[in-house]
Scaffold this active site. Structure first.
Site, PDB file in Angstrom:
ATOM      1  N   ASN A  11       9.350  20.160  48.479  1.00 20.59           N
ATOM      2  CA  ASN A  11       9.221  19.956  47.031  1.00 20.59           C
ATOM      3  C   ASN A  11       8.037  20.744  46.510  1.00 20.59           C
ATOM      4  O   ASN A  11       7.136  21.039  47.267  1.00 20.59           O
ATOM      5  CB  ASN A  11       8.971  18.471  46.738  1.00 20.59           C
ATOM      6  CG  ASN A  11      10.222  17.646  46.901  1.00 20.59           C
ATOM      7  OD1 ASN A  11      11.308  18.109  46.635  1.00 20.59           O
ATOM      8  ND2 ASN A  11      10.067  16.414  47.354  1.00 20.59           N
ATOM      9  N   ASN A  36      15.990  12.253  48.744  1.00 19.97           N
ATOM     10  CA  ASN A  36      14.816  11.852  47.977  1.00 19.97           C
ATOM     11  C   ASN A  36      14.250  10.555  48.547  1.00 19.97           C
ATOM     12  O   ASN A  36      14.980   9.586  48.741  1.00 19.97           O
ATOM     13  CB  ASN A  36      15.241  11.640  46.516  1.00 19.97           C
ATOM     14  CG  ASN A  36      14.062  11.516  45.582  1.00 19.97           C
ATOM     15  OD1 ASN A  36      13.064  10.871  45.901  1.00 19.97           O
ATOM     16  ND2 ASN A  36      14.164  12.120  44.422  1.00 19.97           N
ATOM     17  N   GLU A  84      -0.391   8.365  50.425  1.00 21.05           N
ATOM     18  CA  GLU A  84       0.452   9.350  49.747  1.00 21.05           C
ATOM     19  C   GLU A  84      -0.267  10.684  49.639  1.00 21.05           C
ATOM     20  O   GLU A  84      -1.392  10.751  49.137  1.00 21.05           O
ATOM     21  CB  GLU A  84       0.752   8.799  48.337  1.00 21.05           C
ATOM     22  CG  GLU A  84       1.876   9.470  47.636  1.00 21.05           C
ATOM     23  CD  GLU A  84       3.214   9.306  48.328  1.00 21.05           C
ATOM     24  OE1 GLU A  84       3.878  10.328  48.479  1.00 21.05           O
ATOM     25  OE2 GLU A  84       3.594   8.184  48.718  1.00 21.05           O
ATOM     26  N   ASP A  85       0.373  11.750  50.110  1.00 19.28           N
ATOM     27  CA  ASP A  85      -0.138  13.115  49.932  1.00 19.28           C
ATOM     28  C   ASP A  85      -1.568  13.328  50.438  1.00 19.28           C
ATOM     29  O   ASP A  85      -2.396  13.951  49.771  1.00 19.28           O
ATOM     30  CB  ASP A  85      -0.008  13.549  48.459  1.00 19.28           C
ATOM     31  CG  ASP A  85       1.456  13.819  48.105  1.00 19.28           C
ATOM     32  OD1 ASP A  85       2.295  13.761  49.017  1.00 19.28           O
ATOM     33  OD2 ASP A  85       1.766  14.088  46.936  1.00 19.28           O
ATOM     34  N   ARG A  91      -3.242  17.137  49.363  1.00 21.88           N
ATOM     35  CA  ARG A  91      -2.021  17.918  49.662  1.00 21.88           C
ATOM     36  C   ARG A  91      -0.906  17.408  48.757  1.00 21.88           C
ATOM     37  O   ARG A  91       0.018  16.746  49.187  1.00 21.88           O
ATOM     38  CB  ARG A  91      -1.647  17.716  51.145  1.00 21.88           C
ATOM     39  CG  ARG A  91      -0.620  18.692  51.664  1.00 21.88           C
ATOM     40  CD  ARG A  91       0.084  18.128  52.890  1.00 21.88           C
ATOM     41  NE  ARG A  91       0.762  16.864  52.581  1.00 21.88           N
ATOM     42  CZ  ARG A  91       2.022  16.764  52.221  1.00 21.88           C
ATOM     43  NH1 ARG A  91       2.780  17.820  52.114  1.00 21.88           N
ATOM     44  NH2 ARG A  91       2.560  15.579  51.956  1.00 21.88           N
ATOM     45  N   LYS A 102       4.923   7.212  41.736  1.00 20.75           N
ATOM     46  CA  LYS A 102       5.529   6.447  42.832  1.00 20.75           C
ATOM     47  C   LYS A 102       5.684   4.978  42.456  1.00 20.75           C
ATOM     48  O   LYS A 102       6.699   4.350  42.730  1.00 20.75           O
ATOM     49  CB  LYS A 102       4.634   6.533  44.092  1.00 20.75           C
ATOM     50  CG  LYS A 102       4.929   7.757  44.946  1.00 20.75           C
ATOM     51  CD  LYS A 102       5.984   7.465  46.001  1.00 20.75           C
ATOM     52  CE  LYS A 102       6.842   8.654  46.301  1.00 20.75           C
ATOM     53  NZ  LYS A 102       6.502   9.421  47.456  1.00 20.75           N
ATOM     54  N   TYR A 114       9.061  11.923  38.219  1.00 14.58           N
ATOM     55  CA  TYR A 114       8.655  12.270  39.573  1.00 14.58           C
ATOM     56  C   TYR A 114       8.969  13.746  39.834  1.00 14.58           C
ATOM     57  O   TYR A 114       8.937  14.542  38.926  1.00 14.58           O
ATOM     58  CB  TYR A 114       9.281  11.300  40.594  1.00 14.58           C
ATOM     59  CG  TYR A 114       8.403  11.239  41.812  1.00 14.58           C
ATOM     60  CD1 TYR A 114       7.088  10.797  41.691  1.00 14.58           C
ATOM     61  CD2 TYR A 114       8.826  11.704  43.038  1.00 14.58           C
ATOM     62  CE1 TYR A 114       6.214  10.813  42.766  1.00 14.58           C
ATOM     63  CE2 TYR A 114       7.960  11.720  44.128  1.00 14.58           C
ATOM     64  CZ  TYR A 114       6.650  11.276  43.987  1.00 14.58           C
ATOM     65  OH  TYR A 114       5.796  11.313  45.051  1.00 14.58           O
ATOM     66  N   ASP A 124       4.483   7.478  53.188  1.00 14.32           N
ATOM     67  CA  ASP A 124       5.792   7.909  52.690  1.00 14.32           C
ATOM     68  C   ASP A 124       6.148   9.318  53.164  1.00 14.32           C
ATOM     69  O   ASP A 124       7.296   9.621  53.412  1.00 14.32           O
ATOM     70  CB  ASP A 124       5.805   7.834  51.159  1.00 14.32           C
ATOM     71  CG  ASP A 124       7.231   7.902  50.626  1.00 14.32           C
ATOM     72  OD1 ASP A 124       8.114   7.277  51.224  1.00 14.32           O
ATOM     73  OD2 ASP A 124       7.452   8.587  49.616  1.00 14.32           O
ATOM     74  N   ASP A 125       5.128  10.184  53.296  1.00  9.00           N
ATOM     75  CA  ASP A 125       5.406  11.567  53.717  1.00  9.00           C
ATOM     76  C   ASP A 125       5.867  11.620  55.176  1.00  9.00           C
ATOM     77  O   ASP A 125       6.692  12.439  55.555  1.00  9.00           O
ATOM     78  CB  ASP A 125       4.157  12.436  53.545  1.00  9.00           C
ATOM     79  CG  ASP A 125       3.597  12.331  52.139  1.00  9.00           C
ATOM     80  OD1 ASP A 125       4.319  12.679  51.201  1.00  9.00           O
ATOM     81  OD2 ASP A 125       2.463  11.857  51.975  1.00  9.00           O
TER      82      ASP A 125
END
Length: 506
Positions: free
Chosen positions: A362, A406, A197-198, A107, A125, A54, A220-221
């Site tokens: 990150n 994290n 995600e992203d 992103r 993930k 990751y 999650d973000d």
């Protein structure tokens, strides 16, 4: 060879590689070749291998995904499949899917639009869902929705694996996602967890808002980051003293992570003090690229920033904001490196005996400041945690161990809690329960080193405790469908976990 010996040999071989990306590729090959051994290796060496599978290495892997691509690892759904998404889902060999991690690659971490090459993120993930949260690998489905990319470099790259066109937006995009979400529910049922995600800010908030009432969805973000940061803040109170309500929070960055964390802190404050959310939000200030978010800017703000526009004269930069607001906690979620300058950290240290500094962006290159900078500039007084891992720092012959905020602390246990209780919706109270459960896992010996998170070596146990608290909240809110409720939820969580140990045959 026994599994132990195979493991020893592989770790020996992995450590020979100088380049992290080579380790990543070796791990991906192993996952394809021998799944049980891959997970055994990851669980037993989690602190060493987490940065390989990751962040930060997965970021580089996504950037170079086209050139290191050997075989597909997840399910790609592109604009060409419009009208046929249900059929595409039915082509996936596994029937019993419990969790889907989906991205559109717009992103990726702090690296921007990587299009179809963002697949490394859902794959990474989900391997953590299995290793840290004990979900069966066969129950996990990584998905990348390919709507094109606006990254010129990739569009001109002969090895790029996605559609060579600009990103689809507006109605075309919304219809594709609507079809995907409908197909997922139709094929896998009400209780499948879909983790966004992203996605870029403008889509992430809209998707979460749109599908939260009808699907089991989690971003999650926005939510995972918020939950892990809140846990760190709750644990840090043991080091700085006082209650959460005694603190003032200043954020650099008002995107998904920033506003998500801010909202969860406000919810927790509201829960503790019984004050309305409008009141508790006033303890939290955000700085974006145009300066402090204040009420005079309200007209021009995006909708997710509006709740944070408080009465104050305009302030341009971060340093001036620190001096004006006098925060006790400084949180970076800007995706821009080197923004917590020496002056900013010194200003925090002059206002507070123990300034709490969280540099969350990150990968490591985008971190607002390094652990060494935080400790040195604050003369060893800062309590520091970051999004990507940093090595321990020696300052004035004292060793400081930086914590890592994290998301891997939260989402595997959170997902396990949802799945084992058969939850049908995600509620904010479940995120608060996850934060409190994680904060409760920090032991005195961790605090003695200045840590506000427990060590990763104990992560499966931590995940089981988080899962138990999340499941308990699902039962309490009447959102759980697995009845009757197990007597001991922690034991039940542990019993649900996948074990990668080889089966013994006669």
């Amino acid at each position: 060879m026994t599994q132990e010996l195979q493991e020893k040999k592989l770790m020996h071989n992995l450590r020979q590689y100088e380049v992290p990306l080579q380790r990543y590729m070796a791990m991906m090959d192993l996952q394809e070749r021998n799944e049980r051994l891959f997970y055994k290796l990851l669980i037993d060496n989690v602190e060493e291998l987490l940065p390989v599978v990751y962040t930060p290495t997965v970021g580089e892997a996504c950037q170079k995904y086209g050139s290191i691509f050997r075989r597909p690892q997840g399910l790609y759904i592109s604009l060409k499949e419009k009208g046929k998404i249900l059929e595409v889902l039915k082509n996936w060999p596994e029937r019993n899917i419990q969790v889907i991690v989906v991205t559109d690659g717009e992103r990726i971490l702090g690296l921007g639009d990587l299009g179809c090459q963002g697949m490394g993120i859902p794959v990474g993930k989900l391997s953590l869902y299995t290793a840290l949260g004990g979900l069966r690998p066969s129950a996990c489905l990584p998905v990348t929705i390919d709507v094109g990319t606006n990254n010129e470099k990739l569009l001109n790259d002969e090895f790029y694996i996605g559609l060579r066109q600009r990103r689809a937006t507006g109605q075309e995009y919304a219809e594709l996602l609507e079809e995907f979400m409908t197909a997922v529910k139709k094929n896998y049922g009400e209780k499948v967890l879909v983790q966004f995600e992203d996605f870029a800010n403008h889509n992430a908030f809209d998707l979460l808002e749109k599908y939260s009432p009808t699907h089991l969805v989690f971003n999650d973000d926005i939510q995972g980051t918020a939950s892990v940061v809140l846990a760190g803040l709750l644990a840090a109170l043991k080091l700085v003293g006082g209650a959460l309500a005694d603190h003032k929070f200043l954020f650099l960055g008002a995107g998904e992570a920033g506003t998500g964390i801010a909202e969860l802190i406000a919810l927790e404050l509201s829960k503790q003090t019984k004050a309305p959310l409008e009141e508790t939000r006033k303890k939290i200030w955000l700085v974006d690229s145009k300066g402090l978010i204040v009420s005079s800017r309200k007209e021009s703000l995006q909708h997710f920033k509006k709740p944070w526009a408080h009465d104050h004269e305009p302030v341009k930069g971060l340093l001036d904001a620190v001096k004006a607001i006098k925060p006790t906690v400084l949180i970076g979620s800007s995706g821009v490196g080197k923004t917590f300058t020496k002056e900013v950290v010194e200003a925090m240290a002059s206002i507070n005996e123990k300034p709490l500094i969280l540099a969350l962006s990150n990968p490591t290159s985008q971190s607002e400041c390094t652990a060494e900078e935080a400790y040195t500039w604050s003369k060893g007084r800062a309590i520091f945690a970051s999004g990507s891992p940093f090595d321990p720092v020696e300052y004035n012959s004292e060793v400081f161990v930086p914590g890592q905020a994290n998301n891997a602390y939260i989402f595997p246990g959170f997902g396990l809690g949802l799945i084992m209780s058969g939850a049908i919706r995600v509620h904010d109270d479940m995120l608060l329960a996850a934060s409190e459960a994680l904060a409760a896992q920090v032991k005195q010996e961790n605090f003695d080193k200045g840590l506000i998170y427990p060590p990763f070596s104990n992560i499966r146990n931590i995940s089981a405790n988080i899962a138990a608290k999340v499941a308990a909240k699902a039962y309490e809110l009447g959102l759980a469908s697995r009845l009757p409720r197990p007597k001991d939820l922690v034991k039940h969580a542990e019993s649900c976990m996948y074990s990668p140990v080889y089966r013994s045959y006669r």
